[in-house]
Design a protein around this motif. Structure first.
Motif, PDB file in Angstrom:
ATOM      1  N   CYS A 145      -7.075  -1.274   0.282  1.00 13.25           N
ATOM      2  CA  CYS A 145      -7.000  -0.373   1.721  1.00 13.25           C
ATOM      3  C   CYS A 145      -8.437   0.167   2.050  1.00 13.25           C
ATOM      4  O   CYS A 145      -8.768   0.262   3.453  1.00 13.25           O
ATOM      5  CB  CYS A 145      -5.790   0.729   1.499  1.00 13.25           C
ATOM      6  N   ALA A 177      -6.996   6.316  -2.668  1.00 12.44           N
ATOM      7  CA  ALA A 177      -6.115   7.108  -3.637  1.00 12.44           C
ATOM      8  C   ALA A 177      -5.643   6.818  -4.895  1.00 12.44           C
ATOM      9  O   ALA A 177      -6.108   7.671  -6.334  1.00 12.44           O
ATOM     10  CB  ALA A 177      -5.970   8.602  -2.620  1.00 12.44           C
ATOM     11  N   CYS A 178      -4.546   6.020  -4.518  1.00 10.47           N
ATOM     12  CA  CYS A 178      -3.385   6.037  -5.340  1.00 10.47           C
ATOM     13  C   CYS A 178      -3.881   4.392  -6.424  1.00 10.47           C
ATOM     14  O   CYS A 178      -2.707   4.143  -7.416  1.00 10.47           O
ATOM     15  CB  CYS A 178      -1.940   5.589  -4.663  1.00 10.47           C
ATOM     16  N   LEU A 179      -4.588   3.646  -6.316  1.00 12.33           N
ATOM     17  CA  LEU A 179      -5.108   2.004  -6.799  1.00 12.33           C
ATOM     18  C   LEU A 179      -3.676   1.501  -6.521  1.00 12.33           C
ATOM     19  O   LEU A 179      -3.396   0.505  -7.310  1.00 12.33           O
ATOM     20  CB  LEU A 179      -5.559   2.697  -8.242  1.00 12.33           C
ATOM     21  N   GLY A 180      -3.175   1.626  -5.895  1.00 10.07           N
ATOM     22  CA  GLY A 180      -1.302   0.825  -5.432  1.00 10.07           C
ATOM     23  C   GLY A 180      -1.843  -0.808  -4.830  1.00 10.07           C
ATOM     24  O   GLY A 180      -1.005  -1.111  -5.031  1.00 10.07           O
ATOM     25  N   CYS A 181      -3.233  -1.138  -4.386  1.00 11.56           N
ATOM     26  CA  CYS A 181      -3.395  -2.047  -3.352  1.00 11.56           C
ATOM     27  C   CYS A 181      -4.148  -2.937  -4.258  1.00 11.56           C
ATOM     28  O   CYS A 181      -4.523  -4.063  -3.064  1.00 11.56           O
ATOM     29  CB  CYS A 181      -3.479  -1.978  -2.086  1.00 11.56           C
ATOM     30  N   MET A 210       1.024  -1.274   0.169  1.00 10.48           N
ATOM     31  CA  MET A 210      -0.322  -0.342   0.428  1.00 10.48           C
ATOM     32  C   MET A 210       0.528   0.979  -0.151  1.00 10.48           C
ATOM     33  O   MET A 210       1.822   1.199   0.577  1.00 10.48           O
ATOM     34  CB  MET A 210      -1.121   0.035   1.352  1.00 10.48           C
ATOM     35  N   ALA A 211       0.190   2.081  -0.328  1.00 12.58           N
ATOM     36  CA  ALA A 211       0.954   3.326  -0.526  1.00 12.58           C
ATOM     37  C   ALA A 211       0.277   5.047   0.311  1.00 12.58           C
ATOM     38  O   ALA A 211       1.065   5.414   1.641  1.00 12.58           O
ATOM     39  CB  ALA A 211       1.688   3.987  -1.747  1.00 12.58           C
ATOM     40  N   GLY A 241      -3.233   3.801   1.499  1.00 12.27           N
ATOM     41  CA  GLY A 241      -3.990   3.487   2.719  1.00 12.27           C
ATOM     42  C   GLY A 241      -5.058   3.751   2.756  1.00 12.27           C
ATOM     43  O   GLY A 241      -6.332   3.849   3.323  1.00 12.27           O
ATOM     44  N   SER A 262      -9.973  -1.685  -4.008  1.00 10.57           N
ATOM     45  CA  SER A 262      -8.598  -1.349  -3.241  1.00 10.57           C
ATOM     46  C   SER A 262      -8.851  -2.347  -1.926  1.00 10.57           C
ATOM     47  O   SER A 262     -10.042  -2.134  -1.781  1.00 10.57           O
ATOM     48  CB  SER A 262      -8.721   0.278  -3.122  1.00 10.57           C
TER      49      SER A 262
HETATM   50  S1  FES Z   1      -3.106   1.972  -0.825  1.00 10.74           S
HETATM   51 FE1  FES Z   1      -3.757   4.169  -2.161  1.00 10.74          FE
HETATM   52  S2  FES Z   1      -5.817   3.384  -2.867  1.00 10.74           S
HETATM   53 FE2  FES Z   1      -4.687   1.488  -1.469  1.00 10.74          FE
END
Ligand code: FES
Ligand SMILES: Cc1cc2nc3c(=O)[nH]c(=O)nc-3n(C[C@H](O)[C@H](O)[C@H](O)COP(=O)(O)OP(=O)(O)OC[C@H]3O[C@@H](n4cnc5c(N)ncnc54)[C@H](O)[C@@H]3O)c2cc1C
Length: 258
Positions: free
Chosen positions: A245, A228-232, A222-223, A225, A243
């Motif tokens: 998070c 917002a970033c769709l990193g997870c 995660m970035a 949490g 996502s």
């Molecule tokens: S950590 Fe950024 S969307 Fe889940």
């Protein structure tokens, strides 16, 4: 937010160092901390990270109250956790949370907690809150020594058993144990699991084969949490990419593709 305490857990050694980090408690009254639940997590970013690493790191909330502060248990695996391990009381930390959803709690329903390694963290408070229930059983699989984890504290409150993996045969025996125990909680009991992905896959598969399902807490990287970033993202069978998070980290095993 400042660091209250950083405590080394167990002997550490070749398989990693383990710590409990306690941060100032933001206060329960009028805040989300008054009703946080096991399975939720926080993002932690010490000011001392500077620009490296840029993002905070997610950790399950192990406990949180005035007496103990907001506590996470962590294992040193890379640069962020190595920097966390160097924190000292009084250091400043940015912490956001409580985040995400939580494990279900159904008093009176037979409940099986399955923890792999540092995935035991969210169950510390879960066991405390449900210690009156004779229906609670925790099975813990681990590689580093048991004193790296708060196992004794939990075993004093509920039926807890630990299984150490030191060779491939131990892993096979542990998988066989899961195959034996999980079906006993299907379809009506509650099965909750947190740990490495292969472990979660096994739990989900065994529960599915036995006609049940489990709640799995995912540990995707995660970035932000907060969605917002769709990193997870994880793949939800009905809703597509979600996502972890914001919509998790806890999902029913039959709802996601792992
Ligand atoms: S950590 Fe950024 S969307 Fe889940
Ligand atoms: C909701 C949630 C709760 C978590 N709770 C805990 C907890 O209570 N205690 C704890 O110790 N850890 C927990 N984690 C995992 C923890 O966030 C990672 O170990 C940490 O972010 C690694 O940071 P790092 O900078 O040290 O590692 P990095 O330098 O970023 O990476 C080092 C190594 O760790 C691996 N790694 C990085 N992030 C993860 C991850 N999320 N899961 C698995 N492997 C990873 C990398 O692939 C790499 O091999 C949780 C993760 C999530 C998403």
């Amino acid at each position: 937010m400042t660091v209250r305490r950083l405590t080394r857990l167990g002997a550490g050694g070749a398989q990693g160092d383990f710590f409990e980090l306690a941060l100032d408690f933001p206060g329960a009254e009028g805040s989300a901390w008054g009703k946080w639940r096991p399975g939720q997590f926080v993002m932690v970013r010490p000011e001392g990270f500077g620009m490296d690493p840029l993002m905070g790191r997610p950790f399950s909330i192990a406990r949180a109250d005035e007496e103990h502060g907001v506590c996470v248990l962590f294992q040193v695996v890379g640069r962020g956790t190595a920097k966390l391990a160097a924190l000292r009381p009084g250091d400043r930390v940015t912490m956001w949370g409580p985040l995400g959803n939580a494990f279900a709690a159904r008093p009176g329903v037979p409940t099986l907690l399955l923890a792999g390694g540092i995935g035991i963290a969210p169950f510390l408070e879960y066991v405390k809150r449900h210690s009156a229930s004779a229906d609670l059983r925790l099975i813990f699989g681990h590689r580093p020594p048991l004193d790296c984890y708060p196992f004794a504290e939990m075993a004093a409150l509920a039926a807890c058993e630990a299984h150490r993996e030191t060779c491939p045969d131990d892993l096979q025996a542990f998988i066989a144990l899961l195959g034996e125990v999980i079906p006993q909680y299907c379809p009506d009991g509650l099965i909750l699991a947190c740990g490495p992905l292969p472990f979660l896959r096994t739990v989900g598969r065994v529960a599915g084969e036995a006609g049940g399902r489990a709640q799995l807490s995912l540990e995707n990287r995660m970035a932000c949490g907060v969605g917002a970033c769709l990193g997870c993202v994880t793949e939800h069978k009905e809703h597509g990419p979600l996502s972890v998070c914001a919509r998790g980290p806890v999902f029913w095993s039959d709802e996601i593709s792992l």
